[in-house]
Structure formats: C-alpha cells, structure tokens
Design a protein around this motif. Structure first.
Motif, short mmCIF file in Angstrom:
data_model
loop_
_atom_site.label_atom_id
_atom_site.label_comp_id
_atom_site.label_asym_id
_atom_site.label_seq_id
_atom_site.Cartn_x
_atom_site.Cartn_y
_atom_site.Cartn_z
N ASN A 102 0.89 -1.44 -0.04
CA ASN A 102 0.27 0.12 0.13
C ASN A 102 1.19 0.99 0.34
N TYR A 103 2.33 1.49 0.78
CA TYR A 103 2.59 2.05 1.31
C TYR A 103 4.01 2.69 -0.37
N MET A 104 4.46 1.76 -1.37
CA MET A 104 4.54 1.56 -2.12
C MET A 104 3.74 2.41 -3.35
N TYR A 105 2.50 1.42 -3.30
CA TYR A 105 1.62 2.59 -4.73
C TYR A 105 1.56 3.84 -4.40
N GLU A 106 1.63 4.51 -3.10
CA GLU A 106 1.06 5.51 -2.38
C GLU A 106 2.18 6.78 -2.73
N HIS A 107 3.28 6.15 -3.17
CA HIS A 107 4.99 6.38 -3.36
C HIS A 107 5.78 6.09 -4.37
N PHE A 108 4.76 5.29 -5.80
CA PHE A 108 5.48 4.96 -6.55
C PHE A 108 6.10 5.52 -6.96
N ASP A 109 5.59 6.93 -7.37
CA ASP A 109 7.40 8.19 -8.13
C ASP A 109 8.00 8.28 -7.17
N VAL A 110 8.08 7.95 -6.13
CA VAL A 110 9.22 7.69 -5.09
C VAL A 110 10.36 6.55 -5.67
N PHE A 111 9.48 5.02 -5.09
CA PHE A 111 9.94 4.61 -5.30
C PHE A 111 10.00 4.48 -6.86
N THR A 112 9.83 4.64 -8.26
CA THR A 112 10.99 4.83 -9.34
C THR A 112 11.99 5.41 -9.36
N CYS A 172 11.00 -4.77 -5.51
CA CYS A 172 11.87 -3.86 -7.20
C CYS A 172 11.15 -4.63 -8.05
N ASP A 173 11.06 -5.86 -8.64
CA ASP A 173 10.29 -6.31 -10.08
C ASP A 173 9.55 -5.69 -10.57
N ILE A 174 8.05 -4.69 -9.18
CA ILE A 174 7.45 -4.25 -8.90
C ILE A 174 7.25 -2.32 -10.04
N ILE A 175 8.15 -2.09 -9.80
CA ILE A 175 8.24 -0.72 -10.22
C ILE A 175 9.52 -0.81 -11.58
N PHE A 176 10.56 -1.75 -11.71
CA PHE A 176 10.75 -2.64 -12.91
C PHE A 176 9.87 -2.70 -14.14
N HIS A 177 8.74 -3.16 -13.68
CA HIS A 177 7.80 -4.05 -14.44
C HIS A 177 6.54 -2.52 -14.55
N ASN A 178 6.18 -1.95 -13.84
CA ASN A 178 5.35 -1.00 -14.05
C ASN A 178 3.75 -1.79 -13.64
N MET A 179 4.16 -2.57 -13.04
CA MET A 179 2.83 -3.13 -12.66
C MET A 179 1.80 -3.21 -11.88
N THR A 180 0.28 -2.54 -11.99
CA THR A 180 -0.42 -2.43 -11.64
C THR A 180 -1.27 -3.00 -9.95
N LYS A 181 -1.37 -2.79 -9.37
CA LYS A 181 -1.18 -3.30 -7.92
C LYS A 181 -2.23 -4.26 -8.10
N GLU A 182 -2.98 -4.42 -8.83
CA GLU A 182 -4.04 -6.08 -8.19
C GLU A 182 -2.88 -6.71 -9.04
#
Length: 211
Positions: A102-112, A172-182
C-alpha cells in the motif's frame, strides 16, 4: 513568511521530482528545476544546496519506511516466536507485506526514483543496500531459531542471501515492470507463499497451516 517559504520549497520539490523522473539524477538540471518552480536559482539554493539534497529530500522517507519494515526480520523482533505461534507469525508477515505494498503504491514515483533514476546520487545502491540489510537480519534470526530449537537445520549464508534477495528483488520488480496494484498483490502473494514453503523446508520446520 514561513508559509511562503514552505510553498516555495514544495514547488521546488515537485519540480525536482518531475525533472529526476524525466532525466535521472545525473541528467537533471538545477536551472530547470528552479525555472519550472518559478523561482530564482538564488532562492533555490536557500532551500537545497545541490542536486543530492533535492534527491534525498524526495526519497528519504521511503528509505526509512523500507528499512523499518526490513528491521522486523531481526532476532529482537522474534523473541516471542515459538512453534505454536508460527501461524500467527505468518499472518503478521502477510499483513506487513500488504501494508508495504500500500505504501509503495502511495509513493510509486518515489520508488521509481530510487530504483531507476538514482545513479550518481547518495542512494544509487539502495536496492543492494536493502538486500544486504535484509540478508543480515535473516541470518541472525535463522541462527536464533536454530539455537532455540524452533528450526532443526542450519542454512548456509549464500542460501539465506538468495532467499532474502529474492523477496527484496520481487518488490523491486513491481517498479521495474510498472505493475498495476492488482498484479503486484498477486505476484507478491505468490512469492511469499513460495518463500514460506521453501524457508520452512530448509529450516527443517514441520509445515503449519496458515490462517
């Protein structure tokens, strides 16, 4: 006056985030950051001394949140763990994973920024640093579990490194592959189930049914 100063700082940070996302840390221009924020370079330097100060201001909270979660893997956070409480502990880990996602998706740009745009900055080795920290924590906890006879087998340091880095790299793969939250929820759920089963086997712990 304080409000005006804070508003300027906020505009500069928004401008910096956009510039870093577009051009990376190395390619980012301080002049562009100032111009897009509508301030002079002199005013900019009153808030941020250099590009690294901008970058750190944008990512430090996310780094601290990540480290706080990784530190849950230390032996000190497992002192109440017994075999009878393994199911409860697995539930706690799943809840922690959910909160972190949840935190990652609230701050997706920051983790990017941290994972794909940080080369040249103080935090360019963020992924490796978190992997190393998590590995050390897991090593300590697995040793403690063996000493307390919760685990019946020792696990080699390289195997622990593989296990720990697999989990960190999955996030990290979540960011690298620009995954949807689902997609990320399903992916991390699969990785956690896979890691849990493998960890229990390697530690020689009889399987327990998670709630």
């Amino acid at each position: 006056m304080a409000d005006s100063s804070q508003e300027t700082k906020n505009r500069l940070l928004e401008s910096a985030k956009k510039e870093f996302l577009e051009n990376g840390f190395t390619g980012a221009s301080l002049r562009t950051i100032a111009a897009n924020a509508g301030v002079t370079t002199g005013a900019m330097y009153r808030h941020f001394k250099d590009k690294d100060a901008f970058f750190c201001a944008l990512v430090d909270d996310a780094i601290n949140f990540t480290k706080k979660n990784v530190m849950l893997a230390t032996p000190d956070n497992h002192t109440n763990l017994t075999y009878s409480k393994l199911s409860e502990h697995i539930d706690f880990e799943k809840k922690t994973s959910e909160n972190f996602l949840n935190y990652m998706y609230e701050h997706f740009d920051v983790f990017t920024l941290l994972l794909t745009k940080s080369a040249g900055s103080t935090h360019e080795h963020f992924q490796e640093d978190i992997c190393d920290l998590y590995t050390r924590n897991c090593e300590g906890t697995f040793t403690w579990m063996y000493e307390k006879k919760i685990a019946t087998k020792k696990v080699s340091p390289m195997t622990i490194h593989f296990m720990a880095s697999t989990i960190i790299n999955a996030y990290c793969d979540i960011i690298f592959h620009n995954m949807t939250k689902e997609e990320a929820v399903e992916y991390i759920g699969n990785i956690m189930d896979f890691s849990e089963a493998g960890c229990m086997y390697l530690l020689g712990i009889q399987s327990v049914d998670a709630k």
